[in-house]
Design a protein around this motif. Structure first.
Motif, PDB file in Angstrom:
ATOM      1  N   ILE A 194      11.701 -11.240  -2.956  1.00  0.00           N
ATOM      2  CA  ILE A 194      10.564 -11.224  -3.880  1.00  0.00           C
ATOM      3  C   ILE A 194      10.487 -12.586  -4.556  1.00  0.00           C
ATOM      4  CG2 ILE A 194       9.555 -10.120  -5.892  1.00  0.00           C
ATOM      5  CD1 ILE A 194      11.696  -7.769  -4.759  1.00  0.00           C
ATOM      6  N   ASN A 251       9.189 -13.976  -7.017  1.00  0.00           N
ATOM      7  CA  ASN A 251       8.577 -13.841  -8.330  1.00  0.00           C
ATOM      8  C   ASN A 251       9.625 -13.379  -9.330  1.00  0.00           C
ATOM      9  OD1 ASN A 251       6.384 -13.367 -10.382  1.00  0.00           O
ATOM     10  ND2 ASN A 251       5.121 -13.664  -8.557  1.00  0.00           N
ATOM     11  N   ALA A 287       8.269  -8.344 -10.190  1.00  0.00           N
ATOM     12  CA  ALA A 287       9.447  -8.283  -9.323  1.00  0.00           C
ATOM     13  C   ALA A 287      10.106  -6.899  -9.426  1.00  0.00           C
ATOM     14  CB  ALA A 287      10.439  -9.374  -9.688  1.00  0.00           C
ATOM     15  N   ILE A 327       7.965  -4.288  -7.550  1.00  0.00           N
ATOM     16  CA  ILE A 327       8.117  -4.328  -6.093  1.00  0.00           C
ATOM     17  C   ILE A 327       9.462  -3.742  -5.672  1.00  0.00           C
ATOM     18  CG2 ILE A 327       8.286  -5.871  -4.098  1.00  0.00           C
ATOM     19  CD1 ILE A 327       6.351  -7.760  -5.693  1.00  0.00           C
ATOM     20  N   THR A 345      16.505  -5.438  -1.118  1.00  0.00           N
ATOM     21  CA  THR A 345      15.730  -6.410  -1.871  1.00  0.00           C
ATOM     22  C   THR A 345      16.583  -7.605  -2.302  1.00  0.00           C
ATOM     23  OG1 THR A 345      16.144  -5.180  -3.931  1.00  0.00           O
ATOM     24  CG2 THR A 345      14.089  -4.728  -2.747  1.00  0.00           C
ATOM     25  N   ALA A 375      16.308 -10.890  -4.987  1.00  0.00           N
ATOM     26  CA  ALA A 375      15.605 -11.543  -6.086  1.00  0.00           C
ATOM     27  C   ALA A 375      15.918 -13.027  -6.076  1.00  0.00           C
ATOM     28  CB  ALA A 375      16.018 -10.931  -7.423  1.00  0.00           C
ATOM     29  N   HIS A 428      15.122  -8.219 -13.418  1.00  0.00           N
ATOM     30  CA  HIS A 428      14.838  -8.163 -11.975  1.00  0.00           C
ATOM     31  C   HIS A 428      16.020  -8.658 -11.147  1.00  0.00           C
ATOM     32  CE1 HIS A 428      13.836 -12.499 -12.464  1.00  0.00           C
ATOM     33  NE2 HIS A 428      13.974 -12.584 -11.162  1.00  0.00           N
ATOM     34  N   HIS A 467       7.666 -11.338  -0.301  1.00  0.00           N
ATOM     35  CA  HIS A 467       6.541 -10.813  -1.081  1.00  0.00           C
ATOM     36  C   HIS A 467       6.350 -11.747  -2.273  1.00  0.00           C
ATOM     37  CE1 HIS A 467       3.854  -8.345  -3.365  1.00  0.00           C
ATOM     38  NE2 HIS A 467       4.026  -7.258  -2.617  1.00  0.00           N
ATOM     39  N   GLY A 520       4.311 -11.410  -4.951  1.00  0.00           N
ATOM     40  CA  GLY A 520       3.868 -10.848  -6.219  1.00  0.00           C
ATOM     41  C   GLY A 520       2.497 -11.376  -6.575  1.00  0.00           C
ATOM     42  N   SER A 546       1.542 -17.032  -4.944  1.00  0.00           N
ATOM     43  CA  SER A 546       0.935 -15.887  -4.247  1.00  0.00           C
ATOM     44  C   SER A 546      -0.362 -16.231  -3.534  1.00  0.00           C
ATOM     45  CB  SER A 546       0.681 -14.743  -5.237  1.00  0.00           C
ATOM     46  OG  SER A 546      -0.224 -15.138  -6.249  1.00  0.00           O
TER      47      SER A 546
END
Length: 624
Positions: free
Chosen positions: A7, A9, A14, A17, A28, A30, A41, A79, A81, A86
């Motif tokens: 992620i 973000n 965050a 997601i 996931t 971070a 997050h 991803h 975010g 983005s």
């Protein structure tokens, strides 16, 4: 389905997601900057990778570091975010070139819709109605001023690469055009690296209507109905709702159909939002709604769409990125109920909505409604990023229910010592025009003085605070529960309320309903949470003064930030309201002005310099 996801973000999005990814069994990863080393997050993800110093330009905006983090962690997809990278087509392409899955639209779609002027031309060709204005290549001050005259004031200046209310200025008179253009370009350059602008006719009684669209790689495009985001301050959304009040089925079909055509024009995949501006002076009508722009990403306000459709839009994103078809087709989607979202910001409405930073010693968020947040009690609100603390979302069968549920949640929300806009939101939800659906983007500006007002504290509330401070035996839990008191008034008492003295007639424990919530913060102080306000109640003390007050001509920095403009020199004569210094902090510009007519006796501000909160920037001596 994607098996592992990085992620790119931070904060609330965050965490949002991560929540869906965990439910789907996706690992996931971070990323975090120095400032976010202990962020929520980071701890919620299965793995976390450090990507650099605190400023976003050195961490979250460095695509190479994010792609390297994905490779290092073995993530299969990225991803983005919302915000940061983005809507950066070059970054999206770099992700794809690195043999990673990009959870977002194709780079060419982002490019097609990324510049507002090019996007409007594309929409014209696709038969989507657009707002009258100027989209030309000639960006000279003379040409732009001439075009503004031809359009007719008021006009709106918009950065072609803009978003989030940055790089946007309304101009009411020709004499103010050049100053507004200069400020707009400066903010656009700092935020987007592009100072080109377009001009649009300012729409009277404007309403901001947007449509959530979704496409997949199999040629399917659907809409998930509209949202109303008209409640804005400085062009930034404050409260959003779905569906839009006053939207009939004929108009909904026309607007949502135009949104689908807009998405099809760029062969769109993934989540996107088509934003429209409506002339609401005679209600919502299909022939008075025009395309503004497309956001090629998930929106901050996507939860209200999720609530009325029962769909998880992050799950939709992950499935589409994995090559699947859309989870539902158009005839399977419907509106159920009403949803609202309030953005809780770390800012002080009483001081012109200046950002507030610091440690969240107290953070009491609602538990009965949906709350999306990326912080927790004991965490930090730093000066480096957007000041949003949380999004509070309510759902009801009808609009009135959603309003009441959201207002109730805000009445129990407590944050300290960081200031928030919770009371402002509470007042806004109680506004008669808003409650009747009579909304437009200027509502807040017209009523701001009333909306930022604090509560009047009844004697029963202050008496309850006094009892809590005294530590007496009371029939309630002072942490979270309301209680009742009844009976005749006692002699006058005094308390400190947010640094000011307040007198009242104390009540005995038998008279009147009390709706406050309390949280003890020290031996001599409690936090009273009442009608959206978080008030520090202390034993009797002398009246305090506001930080940065300019009554003596001392202009202090209201927050840490960077000086981006100095408008005066030592010895200059100034008039009340003249701009002195412009400070940039938490992604926004803040102008400090002269409090009265006088002379600049001392100047300690230099363009480009960093300053701390409370720094003396300018000293004004009053004119004789």
């Amino acid at each position: 389905m994607i098996s592992s996801l990085l992620i790119a973000n931070r904060g609330e999005i965050a965490c949002r997601i991560i929540r869906t990814a965990r439910r789907l069994g996706i690992r996931t990863v971070a990323v975090y900057s120095d400032a976010d080393a202990k962020a929520l997050h980071v701890r919620e993800a299965d793995e976390a990778v450090h990507i650099g110093p605190s400023p976003a330009a050195d961490s979250y905006l460095v695509g190479e570091k994010i792609i390297a983090a994905a490779k290092e962690s073995g993530a299969e997809a990225i991803h983005p975010g919302y915000g940061f990278l983005s809507e950066n087509a070059d970054f999206a392409q770099a992700v794809i070139d690195a043999d990673l899955i990009w959870v977002g639209p194709k780079p060419e779609s982002i490019r097609a819709m990324g510049l507002k002027d090019a996007a409007k031309k594309l929409m014209d060709d696709a038969g989507v109605p657009t707002t009258p204005g100027y989209l030309g290549e000639d960006q000279s001050e003379k040409r732009l001023a001439k075009e503004a005259d031809a359009i007719g004031y008021p006009v709106l200046i918009k950065a072609v690469a803009g978003g989030g209310g940055k790089g946007m200025r309304k101009v009411d008179d020709a004499k103010d055009f050049v100053d507004a253009l200069t400020s707009c370009r400066r903010e656009a350059t700092a935020a987007f690296g592009n100072d080109h602008v377009l001009l649009e006719k300012w729409i009277e009684s404007p309403r901001h209507i947007e449509v959530q669209i979704f496409g997949d790689s199999h040629g399917n495009v659907v809409h998930l109905f509209e949202r109303d985001c008209s409640l804005q301050r400085r062009h930034q959304k404050v409260i959003e709702e779905a569906p839009a009040p006053g939207m009939d089925e004929e108009t909904r079909e026309a607007v949502c159909g135009a949104a689908v055509r807009a998405a099809q024009a760029v062969d769109y995949e993934g989540a996107g939002t088509i934003e429209f501006i409506a002339d609401g002076s005679e209600g919502l009508k299909a022939d008075r709604i025009w395309f503004m722009e497309m956001n090629t990403r998930l929106q901050v306000e996507h939860p209200v769409t999720e609530e009325i459709t029962g769909q998880d839009l992050v799950e939709w994103q992950l499935r589409v990125a994995s090559g699947e078809t859309l989870p539902k087709m158009q005839d399977e989607l419907s509106i159920n109920g009403w949803a609202m979202e309030a953005r809780l910001y770390a800012e002080d409405p009483a001081r012109g909505f200046l950002p507030s930073i610091g440690t969240l010693d107290v953070l009491m968020l609602p538990e009965s409604e949906r709350v999306d947040t990326g912080v927790e009690e004991g965490g930090e609100v730093s000066p480096f990023y957007d000041p949003m603390i949380a999004k509070v979302i309510s759902f009801g069968g009808q609009r009135g229910e959603a309003i009441e549920y959201l207002r109730l949640e805000l009445s129990t929300l407590g944050v300290w010592p960081v200031k928030t806009n919770a009371r402002f939101l509470y007042n806004l939800l109680g506004d008669e025009d808003f409650r009747s659906g009579n909304v437009d983007t200027g509502l807040i500006e017209r009523k701001v003085e009333v909306l930022v007002s604090g509560p009047s504290l009844p004697a029963a509330e202050l008496s309850a605070a006094l009892e809590v401070l005294g530590g007496g035996s009371l029939p309630w839990q002072p942490e979270l529960e309301g209680f009742r008191l009844n009976a005749p008034a006692n002699p006058e008492r005094w308390l400190g309320v947010d640094g000011r003295r307040a007198s009242f007639s104390a009540c005995s424990p038998s008279g009147g309903y009390v709706s406050s919530y309390f949280r003890r913060v020290s031996a001599d102080a409690v936090l009273m949470i009442y009608e959206g306000a978080s008030l520090l109640i202390e034993r009797d003390r002398a009246e305090g003064s506001a930080t940065g007050a300019a009554s003596d001509g001392a202009i202090l920095s209201p927050m840490p930030g960077k000086i981006i403009a100095v408008e005066v020199a030592a010895g200059d004569d100034v008039s009340k309201g003249d701009k002195l210094v412009t400070l940039e902090a938490m992604k926004m510009e803040h102008s400090l002005v002269a409090p009265f007519d006088g002379t600049v006796a001392e100047l300690n501000a230099q363009q480009g310099g960093q300053v701390s909160e409370g720094t003396l920037l300018v000293q004004i001596e009053a004119a004789e």
